[in-house]
Design a protein around this motif. Structure first.
Motif, PDB file in Angstrom:
ATOM      1  N   ASN A  14       0.871  -1.178   0.000  1.00 32.76           N
ATOM      2  CA  ASN A  14       0.000   0.000   0.000  1.00 32.76           C
ATOM      3  C   ASN A  14       0.910   1.231   0.000  1.00 32.76           C
ATOM      4  N   ALA A  15       1.409   1.549  -1.180  1.00 30.44           N
ATOM      5  CA  ALA A  15       2.425   2.589  -1.294  1.00 30.44           C
ATOM      6  C   ALA A  15       1.884   3.953  -0.881  1.00 30.44           C
ATOM      7  N   PRO A  16       2.625   4.684  -0.036  1.00 30.93           N
ATOM      8  CA  PRO A  16       2.190   6.034   0.326  1.00 30.93           C
ATOM      9  C   PRO A  16       2.303   6.960  -0.872  1.00 30.93           C
ATOM     10  N   PRO A  17       1.494   8.010  -0.919  1.00 26.98           N
ATOM     11  CA  PRO A  17       1.563   8.926  -2.054  1.00 26.98           C
ATOM     12  C   PRO A  17       2.888   9.658  -2.089  1.00 26.98           C
ATOM     13  N   GLY A  18       3.301  10.059  -3.263  1.00 22.44           N
ATOM     14  CA  GLY A  18       4.561  10.779  -3.388  1.00 22.44           C
ATOM     15  C   GLY A  18       5.316  10.330  -4.624  1.00 22.44           C
ATOM     16  N   CYS A  19       6.304  11.104  -4.998  1.00 22.01           N
ATOM     17  CA  CYS A  19       7.095  10.828  -6.174  1.00 22.01           C
ATOM     18  C   CYS A  19       7.971   9.591  -5.963  1.00 22.01           C
ATOM     19  N   GLU A  20       7.931   8.649  -6.904  1.00 20.80           N
ATOM     20  CA  GLU A  20       8.738   7.436  -6.796  1.00 20.80           C
ATOM     21  C   GLU A  20      10.226   7.763  -6.728  1.00 20.80           C
ATOM     22  N   ALA A  21      10.647   8.775  -7.463  1.00 23.15           N
ATOM     23  CA  ALA A  21      12.062   9.156  -7.456  1.00 23.15           C
ATOM     24  C   ALA A  21      12.499   9.603  -6.070  1.00 23.15           C
ATOM     25  N   HIS A  22      11.636  10.369  -5.373  1.00 26.57           N
ATOM     26  CA  HIS A  22      11.977  10.832  -4.029  1.00 26.57           C
ATOM     27  C   HIS A  22      12.040   9.668  -3.051  1.00 26.57           C
ATOM     28  N   LYS A  23      11.144   8.692  -3.217  1.00 24.59           N
ATOM     29  CA  LYS A  23      11.147   7.533  -2.324  1.00 24.59           C
ATOM     30  C   LYS A  23      12.464   6.767  -2.461  1.00 24.59           C
ATOM     31  N   LEU A  24      12.927   6.619  -3.692  1.00 27.83           N
ATOM     32  CA  LEU A  24      14.168   5.903  -3.932  1.00 27.83           C
ATOM     33  C   LEU A  24      15.354   6.697  -3.385  1.00 27.83           C
ATOM     34  N   GLU A  25      15.334   7.996  -3.586  1.00 27.20           N
ATOM     35  CA  GLU A  25      16.411   8.838  -3.068  1.00 27.20           C
ATOM     36  C   GLU A  25      16.426   8.838  -1.546  1.00 27.20           C
ATOM     37  N   PHE A  26      15.232   8.773  -0.957  1.00 31.87           N
ATOM     38  CA  PHE A  26      15.140   8.699   0.502  1.00 31.87           C
ATOM     39  C   PHE A  26      15.828   7.432   1.000  1.00 31.87           C
ATOM     40  N   LEU A  27      15.537   6.306   0.367  1.00 33.87           N
ATOM     41  CA  LEU A  27      16.154   5.051   0.757  1.00 33.87           C
ATOM     42  C   LEU A  27      17.664   5.109   0.556  1.00 33.87           C
ATOM     43  N   ARG A  28      18.103   5.678  -0.568  1.00 31.78           N
ATOM     44  CA  ARG A  28      19.536   5.807  -0.831  1.00 31.78           C
ATOM     45  C   ARG A  28      20.203   6.667   0.246  1.00 31.78           C
ATOM     46  N   SER A  29      19.539   7.725   0.661  1.00 30.20           N
ATOM     47  CA  SER A  29      20.097   8.601   1.693  1.00 30.20           C
ATOM     48  C   SER A  29      20.219   7.893   3.035  1.00 30.20           C
ATOM     49  N   ILE A  30      19.194   7.105   3.391  1.00 27.94           N
ATOM     50  CA  ILE A  30      19.228   6.385   4.660  1.00 27.94           C
ATOM     51  C   ILE A  30      20.367   5.374   4.677  1.00 27.94           C
ATOM     52  N   ILE A  31      20.557   4.676   3.559  1.00 27.56           N
ATOM     53  CA  ILE A  31      21.647   3.705   3.472  1.00 27.56           C
ATOM     54  C   ILE A  31      22.995   4.402   3.608  1.00 27.56           C
ATOM     55  N   ALA A  32      23.136   5.546   2.926  1.00 29.12           N
ATOM     56  CA  ALA A  32      24.404   6.276   2.956  1.00 29.12           C
ATOM     57  C   ALA A  32      24.706   6.850   4.334  1.00 29.12           C
ATOM     58  N   LYS A  33      23.640   7.137   5.114  1.00 29.60           N
ATOM     59  CA  LYS A  33      23.832   7.789   6.405  1.00 29.60           C
ATOM     60  C   LYS A  33      23.468   6.884   7.580  1.00 29.60           C
ATOM     61  N   ALA A  34      23.525   5.571   7.328  1.00 25.86           N
ATOM     62  CA  ALA A  34      23.143   4.619   8.376  1.00 25.86           C
ATOM     63  C   ALA A  34      24.004   4.763   9.622  1.00 25.86           C
ATOM     64  N   GLN A  35      25.266   5.099   9.463  1.00 26.08           N
ATOM     65  CA  GLN A  35      26.135   5.266  10.626  1.00 26.08           C
ATOM     66  C   GLN A  35      25.815   6.546  11.375  1.00 26.08           C
ATOM     67  N   ALA A  36      25.433   7.582  10.652  1.00 24.37           N
ATOM     68  CA  ALA A  36      25.096   8.857  11.298  1.00 24.37           C
ATOM     69  C   ALA A  36      23.720   8.806  11.952  1.00 24.37           C
ATOM     70  N   TYR A  37      22.812   8.038  11.348  1.00 23.87           N
ATOM     71  CA  TYR A  37      21.447   7.895  11.866  1.00 23.87           C
ATOM     72  C   TYR A  37      21.125   6.406  12.059  1.00 23.87           C
ATOM     73  N   PRO A  38      21.828   5.728  12.967  1.00 19.42           N
ATOM     74  CA  PRO A  38      21.644   4.270  13.114  1.00 19.42           C
ATOM     75  C   PRO A  38      20.232   3.865  13.513  1.00 19.42           C
TER      76      PRO A  38
END
Length: 221
Positions: free
Chosen positions: A110-134
């Motif tokens: 049940n995908a939340p509304p929003g741009c698919e590109a932003h959702k992917l970038e959000f996931l990429r950002s979380i992965i890149a900053k996993a150590q800063a935001y564990p």
């Protein structure tokens, strides 16, 4: 860890007069969480600052900090709220269906509304900053894939007990994880290849149902 931009005085640099008096604390907190969730689906992760959230909510940054001690705490709460709407548990009526139908319902996103590109970038950002935001990264996993595995594991175990399928108890967790891996496309491919074409709804459904068929045949009594 806070973004340096958070040190700015207030939304758009304008002074505000404190929190809205017409809202009780619980309603105000809910409004902040709702705005944070909206921004996470609309703009790049780094742009979802306390200032941006306060501005969208029509509150001062100080008011937001009265409810959440840090940006990470607020975003963790928002992600948990979003995750609860993506994968849903079965209702009492649906639990009486066949295992195939139960799995098919559970594995629908049940995908939340929003741009698919932003959702992917959000996931990429979380992965890149996993150590800063564990905590943020851990909660994203626990309340997304972790919750879904729990739902699927429960239904597989029920099917084992009723004789719908045959599966060694020691393989229960692995079976649930493997079913998810088969049912959904590998997100890593899209993360590594930004131009990779996203599956349309029909292809998503076909993959899900085929994965369930393979799983059930492999566990047939």
């Amino acid at each position: 860890m806070e973004n340096p931009e958070e040190e700015k005085a207030d939304c758009c640099g304008k002074a505000r007069r404190g929190r809205p008096q017409q809202m009780d604390p619980s309603a105000r907190e809910a409004a902040i969480l709702e705005v944070a969730a909206q921004l996470l689906m609309e703009v790049p992760f780094d742009d979802v600052t306390m200032v941006a959230i306060a501005c969208r909510a029509g509150m001062s940054k100080r008011t937001v900090y009265e409810h959440f001690k840090s940006r990470e705490e607020l975003l963790v709460r928002s992600i948990v709220d979003i995750s609860r709407t993506i994968f849903l548990p079965l209702n009492s009526e649906d639990t009486q269906r066949s295992l195939r139908d139960r799995l098919s319902l559970l594995l629908r996103i049940n995908a939340p509304p929003g741009c698919e590109a932003h959702k992917l970038e959000f996931l990429r950002s979380i992965i890149a900053k996993a150590q800063a935001y564990p905590v943020l990264a851990q909660q994203l996993h626990a309340n997304g894939r972790g919750v879904l595995i729990g739902f699927v594991r429960t239904e597989i175990e029920r099917a084992m007990e009723s004789g719908e399928i045959v599966l060694a108890p020691a393989n229960l967790e692995m079976a649930a994880e493997m079913l998810l891996d088969m049912a959904f496309e590998n997100t890593l491919t899209r993360l590594l290849h930004p131009g990779f074409q996203r599956q349309d709804d029909a292809e998503v459904e076909r993959r899900r149902e085929f994965a369930i068929t393979v799983f059930l045949r492999g566990c047939a009594p």
